[in-house]
Design a protein around this motif. Structure first.
Motif, short mmCIF file in Angstrom:
data_model
loop_
_atom_site.label_atom_id
_atom_site.label_comp_id
_atom_site.label_asym_id
_atom_site.label_seq_id
_atom_site.Cartn_x
_atom_site.Cartn_y
_atom_site.Cartn_z
N GLU A 192 -1.16 -17.36 9.99
CA GLU A 192 -0.27 -18.30 10.67
C GLU A 192 -0.99 -19.33 11.51
O GLU A 192 -0.37 -20.18 12.15
N THR A 193 -2.31 -19.27 11.56
CA THR A 193 -3.08 -20.17 12.42
C THR A 193 -3.87 -21.16 11.59
O THR A 193 -4.11 -20.96 10.39
N THR A 194 -4.30 -22.21 12.25
CA THR A 194 -5.22 -23.16 11.65
C THR A 194 -6.39 -23.32 12.59
O THR A 194 -6.22 -23.34 13.82
N THR A 195 -7.59 -23.43 12.05
CA THR A 195 -8.78 -23.52 12.89
C THR A 195 -9.52 -24.83 12.71
O THR A 195 -10.71 -24.93 13.02
N ASP A 196 -8.85 -25.84 12.18
CA ASP A 196 -9.51 -27.15 12.09
C ASP A 196 -9.59 -27.74 13.49
O ASP A 196 -8.82 -27.41 14.39
N GLY A 197 -10.54 -28.64 13.69
CA GLY A 197 -10.69 -29.26 15.01
C GLY A 197 -10.95 -28.20 16.06
O GLY A 197 -11.85 -27.38 15.94
N GLU A 198 -10.13 -28.20 17.09
CA GLU A 198 -10.29 -27.27 18.20
C GLU A 198 -9.11 -26.30 18.27
O GLU A 198 -8.73 -25.85 19.34
N ARG A 199 -8.57 -25.98 17.13
CA ARG A 199 -7.38 -25.15 17.07
C ARG A 199 -7.73 -23.68 16.82
O ARG A 199 -8.87 -23.32 16.59
N GLY A 200 -6.69 -22.85 16.86
CA GLY A 200 -6.85 -21.44 16.60
C GLY A 200 -6.08 -20.60 17.60
O GLY A 200 -5.14 -21.08 18.25
N LEU A 201 -6.46 -19.34 17.73
CA LEU A 201 -5.90 -18.45 18.75
C LEU A 201 -6.67 -18.72 20.03
O LEU A 201 -7.86 -18.40 20.14
N LEU A 202 -6.02 -19.31 21.02
CA LEU A 202 -6.71 -19.88 22.17
C LEU A 202 -6.52 -19.10 23.47
O LEU A 202 -7.25 -19.33 24.44
N GLY A 203 -5.54 -18.21 23.53
CA GLY A 203 -5.32 -17.49 24.78
C GLY A 203 -4.47 -16.25 24.57
O GLY A 203 -3.62 -16.21 23.67
N ILE A 204 -4.71 -15.23 25.39
CA ILE A 204 -3.88 -14.02 25.40
C ILE A 204 -3.67 -13.59 26.84
O ILE A 204 -4.50 -13.87 27.71
N ALA A 205 -2.56 -12.90 27.09
CA ALA A 205 -2.27 -12.45 28.45
C ALA A 205 -1.24 -11.32 28.42
O ALA A 205 -0.36 -11.29 27.56
N PHE A 206 -1.36 -10.40 29.37
CA PHE A 206 -0.35 -9.38 29.62
C PHE A 206 0.38 -9.72 30.91
O PHE A 206 -0.21 -10.30 31.85
N ASP A 207 1.65 -9.31 30.98
CA ASP A 207 2.33 -9.43 32.26
C ASP A 207 1.84 -8.31 33.19
O ASP A 207 1.05 -7.44 32.79
N LYS A 208 2.30 -8.34 34.43
CA LYS A 208 1.75 -7.47 35.47
C LYS A 208 1.87 -5.99 35.13
O LYS A 208 0.97 -5.19 35.43
#
Length: 379
Positions: free
Chosen positions: A88-104
């Motif tokens: 589901e992602t594209t990695t052309d240029g500066e794209r891709g999976l860029l961040g992840i986070a959990f809530d508290k």
């Protein structure tokens, strides 16, 4: 994965250009730093283009890989993928999976990625007993990106429990659409939303532009070019943002924990403390706490964290950062929100694309080339 454009640089592993030897400049350049703490980088795993990370449930550390996989850090390296959205992602240029986070409470997990059309997308998963529940996935927020660079894409939960999202100015070069200073777009901004307050999300009532018909309610602060990694100080609650420059200056911005939002960091009228292309400094410009030029190797700042771990007491309270092109890990000594010294910690993390803070507040460095390293005291 370094979100920056220095002309039309398109990364092979992440589209960046390097030159030679970082020169550090600061408004407090006259202040003599203390002797730098002695640290070492301990390689703990190898990933495929690691791009981001987060502290997970049960003291785990989760690592995102640019193409769309997420793995957990174990004593033997990285686990098999606990999430795989690579179709589901594209990695052309500066794209891709860029961040992840959990809530508290580690009850929900969030990912920030660019989909096959290049649209920035924030999705949520429920977490039960430390495991993602794929059938609970939902999209929280999307933002169309006009170009393949300057996506930003970092996400973090603040001490207030709200989700903060960093988006770049939309790309190309020189902010051709004027997004940095335009409050009617989410591009070039740090956003603040409540992802559980409504479907798809709620806007906190005390966001600075709520009720302003000429501004997006989601905006917390603006005037950013390509915020490549931001963080909250686990001790003070202050926010720090590494904002990638256009052609001459890299900057680190700060807002105190008591801020009510609305900071204007100046882009594209300003690049650091300097007018950009004969720009006029906005009356409400909040200058960076630190900037450095590109006379040496540095060309793309990577923001980090204020160190609040226990392994290196001499480093406590210092803000660590690096540069994708230089790789040297540096630390800002801070007092009352001002930089009093800049330390070269004497270690090089390679193509430093991100820092990760574990649940014990110790820090890791991600090299886009693959290395996942922990910052330890020197032997």
């Amino acid at each position: 994965m370094k979100v920056r454009t220095r002309s039309t640089a398109v990364i092979g592993s992440i589209c960046l250009i390097a030159s030679l030897a970082l020169t550090t400049a600061s408004a407090d350049e006259g202040a003599a730093p203390r002797e730098a703490p002695k640290v070492a980088l301990t390689k703990v795993a190898t990933a495929k283009n690691p791009s981001a990370g987060a502290a997970g449930p049960g003291g785990t550390v989760w690592i995102a890989e640019r193409a769309g996989t997420v793995r957990t850090l174990t004593g033997q390296g990285l686990s098999k993928p606990v999430l795989d959205i690579s179709a589901e992602t594209t990695t052309d240029g500066e794209r891709g999976l860029l961040g992840i986070a959990f809530d508290k409470d580690f009850k929900h997990f969030y990912i920030s990625f660019t989909n096959l059309e290049g649209t920035s997308t924030i999705d949520e998963f429920a977490v039960r007993k430390g495991k993602l529940q794929p059938d609970t996935r939902r999209t929280v927020l999307t933002q169309t990106q006009p170009y393949s660079n300057h996506n930003g894409g970092d996400i973090k939960f603040g001490p207030d429990g709200y989700l903060y999202i960093a988006f770049g100015d939309g790309g190309s070069g020189g902010d051709p659409h004027g997004n940095g200073q335009n409050l009617d777009t989410l591009l070039g901004k740090l956003l603040r939303i409540d992802p559980r307050g409504a479907k798809p999300y709620a806007i906190p009532a005390d966001n600075p532009f709520v009720g302003d018909p000429k501004a997006k309610d989601e905006i917390w602060s603006y005037g950013l070019r390509n915020p490549w990694r931001f963080s909250f100080d686990a001790g003070s609650g202050d926010v720090f943002i590494g904002d990638v420059g256009q052609s001459a200056w890299e900057e680190i911005d700060r807002a105190p924990a008591a801020s009510k939002g609305g900071e204007n960091y100046g882009w594209s009228q300003m690049e650091g403390t300097h007018p950009f292309r004969e720009g006029t400094e906005p009356a409400n410009h909040v200058p960076p706490v630190h900037e450095y030029d590109r006379n040496g190797l540095g060309c793309s700042v990577t923001g980090g964290f204020v160190y609040r771990g226990k392994a290196i007491p001499e480093l406590k309270g210092q803000y660590l950062f690096s540069d994708y092109c230089d790789g040297t890990v540096r630390a800002l000594e801070m007092k009352d929100g001002k930089v009093t010294g800049v330390n070269d910690l004497g270690v090089n993390g390679g193509e430093v694309v991100s820092f990760v803070q574990g649940g014990n507040r110790e820090l890791y460095v991600l090299d886009l080339g693959g290395a996942v390293s922990r910052i330890d005291p020197a032997a």
